[in-house]
Design an enzyme around this catalytic site. Structure first.
Site, PDB file in Angstrom:
ATOM      1  N   ASN A  32       0.836  -1.219   0.000  1.00  0.00           N
ATOM      2  CA  ASN A  32       0.000   0.000   0.000  1.00  0.00           C
ATOM      3  C   ASN A  32       0.870   1.267   0.000  1.00  0.00           C
ATOM      4  O   ASN A  32       0.344   2.374   0.124  1.00  0.00           O
ATOM      5  CB  ASN A  32      -0.980  -0.001   1.186  1.00  0.00           C
ATOM      6  N   SER A 125      10.691 -12.310  14.018  1.00  0.00           N
ATOM      7  CA  SER A 125      11.828 -11.565  14.561  1.00  0.00           C
ATOM      8  C   SER A 125      12.402 -12.278  15.772  1.00  0.00           C
ATOM      9  O   SER A 125      11.677 -12.929  16.533  1.00  0.00           O
ATOM     10  CB  SER A 125      11.331 -10.177  14.969  1.00  0.00           C
ATOM     11  N   TYR A 150       4.504  -4.225  19.053  1.00  0.00           N
ATOM     12  CA  TYR A 150       5.111  -4.698  17.800  1.00  0.00           C
ATOM     13  C   TYR A 150       5.580  -6.147  17.959  1.00  0.00           C
ATOM     14  O   TYR A 150       5.255  -7.019  17.163  1.00  0.00           O
ATOM     15  CB  TYR A 150       6.292  -3.800  17.388  1.00  0.00           C
ATOM     16  N   LYS A 154       4.300 -10.051  16.321  1.00  0.00           N
ATOM     17  CA  LYS A 154       5.102 -11.130  15.706  1.00  0.00           C
ATOM     18  C   LYS A 154       4.768 -12.466  16.375  1.00  0.00           C
ATOM     19  O   LYS A 154       4.593 -13.486  15.712  1.00  0.00           O
ATOM     20  CB  LYS A 154       6.602 -10.830  15.818  1.00  0.00           C
ATOM     21  N   PRO A 297      14.828   1.983  26.875  1.00  0.00           N
ATOM     22  CA  PRO A 297      13.918   1.027  27.518  1.00  0.00           C
ATOM     23  C   PRO A 297      13.493  -0.069  26.541  1.00  0.00           C
ATOM     24  O   PRO A 297      13.238   0.197  25.368  1.00  0.00           O
ATOM     25  CB  PRO A 297      12.701   1.881  27.913  1.00  0.00           C
TER      26      PRO A 297
HETATM   27  C1  UD1 Z   1      14.769  -3.495  16.941  1.00  0.00           C
HETATM   28  C2  UD1 Z   1      13.633  -4.102  17.708  1.00  0.00           C
HETATM   29  C3  UD1 Z   1      13.320  -5.445  17.136  1.00  0.00           C
HETATM   30  C4  UD1 Z   1      12.937  -5.285  15.693  1.00  0.00           C
HETATM   31  C5  UD1 Z   1      14.018  -4.580  14.918  1.00  0.00           C
HETATM   32  C6  UD1 Z   1      13.398  -4.226  13.577  1.00  0.00           C
HETATM   33  C7  UD1 Z   1      13.775  -3.232  20.004  1.00  0.00           C
HETATM   34  C8  UD1 Z   1      14.001  -3.587  21.422  1.00  0.00           C
HETATM   35  N1  UD1 Z   1      13.958  -4.212  19.116  1.00  0.00           N
HETATM   36  O1  UD1 Z   1      15.917  -4.329  17.122  1.00  0.00           O
HETATM   37  O2  UD1 Z   1      12.240  -6.009  17.842  1.00  0.00           O
HETATM   38  O3  UD1 Z   1      12.680  -6.545  15.119  1.00  0.00           O
HETATM   39  O4  UD1 Z   1      14.422  -3.384  15.583  1.00  0.00           O
HETATM   40  O5  UD1 Z   1      14.021  -3.220  12.945  1.00  0.00           O
HETATM   41  O6  UD1 Z   1      13.495  -2.119  19.687  1.00  0.00           O
HETATM   42  N2  UD1 Z   1      21.271   1.675  19.167  1.00  0.00           N
HETATM   43  C9  UD1 Z   1      21.974   2.781  19.615  1.00  0.00           C
HETATM   44  N3  UD1 Z   1      21.661   4.011  19.097  1.00  0.00           N
HETATM   45  C10 UD1 Z   1      20.681   4.186  18.155  1.00  0.00           C
HETATM   46  C11 UD1 Z   1      19.973   3.060  17.698  1.00  0.00           C
HETATM   47  C12 UD1 Z   1      20.288   1.814  18.236  1.00  0.00           C
HETATM   48  O7  UD1 Z   1      22.862   2.656  20.471  1.00  0.00           O
HETATM   49  O8  UD1 Z   1      20.439   5.335  17.756  1.00  0.00           O
HETATM   50  C13 UD1 Z   1      21.621   0.353  19.693  1.00  0.00           C
HETATM   51  C14 UD1 Z   1      20.466  -0.351  20.388  1.00  0.00           C
HETATM   52  O9  UD1 Z   1      20.409  -0.020  21.746  1.00  0.00           O
HETATM   53  C15 UD1 Z   1      20.802  -1.814  20.122  1.00  0.00           C
HETATM   54  C16 UD1 Z   1      21.524  -1.798  18.775  1.00  0.00           C
HETATM   55  O10 UD1 Z   1      21.958  -0.458  18.597  1.00  0.00           O
HETATM   56  O11 UD1 Z   1      21.701  -2.270  21.085  1.00  0.00           O
HETATM   57  C17 UD1 Z   1      20.628  -2.190  17.616  1.00  0.00           C
HETATM   58  O12 UD1 Z   1      19.449  -1.397  17.675  1.00  0.00           O
HETATM   59  P1  UD1 Z   1      18.350  -1.415  16.525  1.00  0.00           P
HETATM   60  O13 UD1 Z   1      18.993  -1.248  15.216  1.00  0.00           O
HETATM   61  O14 UD1 Z   1      17.276  -0.458  16.904  1.00  0.00           O
HETATM   62  O15 UD1 Z   1      17.800  -2.902  16.559  1.00  0.00           O
HETATM   63  P2  UD1 Z   1      17.202  -3.748  17.793  1.00  0.00           P
HETATM   64  O16 UD1 Z   1      16.837  -2.896  18.920  1.00  0.00           O
HETATM   65  O17 UD1 Z   1      18.129  -4.875  18.039  1.00  0.00           O
END
Ligand code: UD1
Length: 343
Positions: A32, A125, A150, A154, A297
């Site tokens: 969509n 996931s 979310y 899943k 969080p």
């Molecule tokens: C997140 C979701 C997961 C989802 C996936 C899809 C959560 C808890 N998990 O995975 O369920 O399937 O995205 O896209 O949200 N980080 C930083 N700075 C940032 C962004 C991320 O330090 O600006 C760190 C996070 O704390 C984490 C790692 O990078 O440790 C990966 O983060 P991210 O890419 O958001 O993925 P997930 O959190 O693992």
């Protein structure tokens, strides 16, 4: 062989359409365009030389979905990507997430049943494992209470497919539990297109390096890991896409051993946030501005995949390493910036 790819204009969907077409599959995309662009479909065409069929409608519309299936009874399978995926937004707007992610799946399953389309591959996931007790985490690890609506969609989707398969042996499912897909296609014609401020690490890194964001916030350096930052299993999106083709082949060729089957899609390697930053700095040959802030969080401390079951059963293995992931992600970001200056 004809496959419906829902969400095929999206990030993982578009890479999967390319791999399917390159293996000779005929693809119909339903999307969509709520979080994707029509231009992606033209770029798929540029890569593969074949324009996939495309229908723009919302799979939450039951009538349109059933009508679609009755017009395409000859399909051999469905790969269902179309879903909302922003964890934070799902906490603020849970009904939007439950409605969109679950209604569309139920409509698809109904359409499949009514028209004898047998095979579905579902985008799940590693979030279903929460913080696993044992690492690397294998497919038989317990599913833990979801940390967000979310994540719950899943889990519930996995249950909906499991119950539907139990009740109808001619509906076959494979649930693919993705770890952290990143990177872009080598052609740099398709990649991730986050709307607004990215939630995920790698698009935030590349946008910072290109100057769109001031600096990366590293969420926490007091985890119980070697450098204190959280660990994830990053997988190149093209490796991930290839696993979908293998999963579809497996069902079409009746190599299915359980219904549904569940596979982890990761590399089996865990990297910390700071290791990802370092890998990026190396391939981009420039320092990245970052600061350490509080934990986010809902984040787990560390998770990476036991890939032995998927490697053995699917005969599939992720091939690309962290530098390949960073290099393609960075080339993609630079290509986007060039395109924007031209326009
Ligand atoms: C997140 C979701 C997961 C989802 C996936 C899809 C959560 C808890 N998990 O995975 O369920 O399937 O995205 O896209 O949200 N980080 C930083 N700075 C940032 C962004 C991320 O330090 O600006 C760190 C996070 O704390 C984490 C790692 O990078 O440790 C990966 O983060 P991210 O890419 O958001 O993925 P997930 O959190 O693992």
């Amino acid at each position: 062989m004809k496959i419906l790819v829902t969400g095929g204009a999206g990030y993982i969907g578009s890479h999967t359409v390319v791999e399917l077409q390159e293996k000779g599959y005929e693809v119909i995309i339903v999307d969509n365009l709520s979080n994707s662009y029509q231009s992606v479909i033209n770029n798929i065409h540029k890569i593969t030389g074949t324009l996939p069929d495309f229908e723009e409608f919302d799979l939450c519309d039951r009538q349109k979905t059933l009508d679609f299936f009755s017009r395409h009874q000859d399909m051999d399978g469905v790969i269902h990507f179309a879903a909302y995926k922003a964890v934070g937004q799902s906490v603020e707007q849970p009904l939007k997430y439950y409605h969109n992610n679950l209604t569309s799946l139920m409509n698809i399953l109904e359409g499949m049943k009514k028209n004898e389309v047998e095979n579905i591959v579902f985008s799940s996931s590693c979030t279903v494992y929460g913080q696993p007790e044992k690492l690397p985490v294998a497919e038989d690890a317990p599913v833990q209470a979801a940390a967000s609506p979310y994540g719950n969609t899943k889990q519930i989707s996995e249950e909906i497919i499991t119950d539907t398969a139990k009740a109808n042996q001619n509906v076959k499912g494979i649930l693919l539990r993705y770890f952290n897909p990143i990177g872009a296609h080598e052609s740099i014609l398709i990649g991730e297109l986050p709307l607004g401020v990215p939630d995920n690490l790698v698009p935030f890194i590349t946008q910072t390096a290109i100057g769109k964001r001031e600096q990366l916030s590293v969420f926490g350096n007091d985890y119980n890991t070697p450098d204190g930052t959280a660990i994830r299993d990053y997988i190149h999106v093209v490796d991930l896409a290839k696993a979908h083709v293998v999963a579809v082949d497996r069902m079409i060729n009746n190599q299915h051993k359980a219904n549904p089957e569940v596979f982890n899609l990761g590399t089996g390697n865990g990297y910390s946030v700071l290791e990802v930053v370092k890998a990026f700095e190396k391939v981009a040959d420039q320092p990245l501005k970052y600061k350490i802030v509080d934990r986010r969080p809902g984040d787990v401390e560390q998770v990476w995949a036991d890939t032995s079951f998927a490697n053995r059963e699917l005969g599939w293995k992720a091939r690309k390493d962290l530098e390949d992931m960073m290099r393609t992600a960075w080339n993609w970001e630079k290509a986007l910036a060039e395109k924007n200056t031209e326009e």
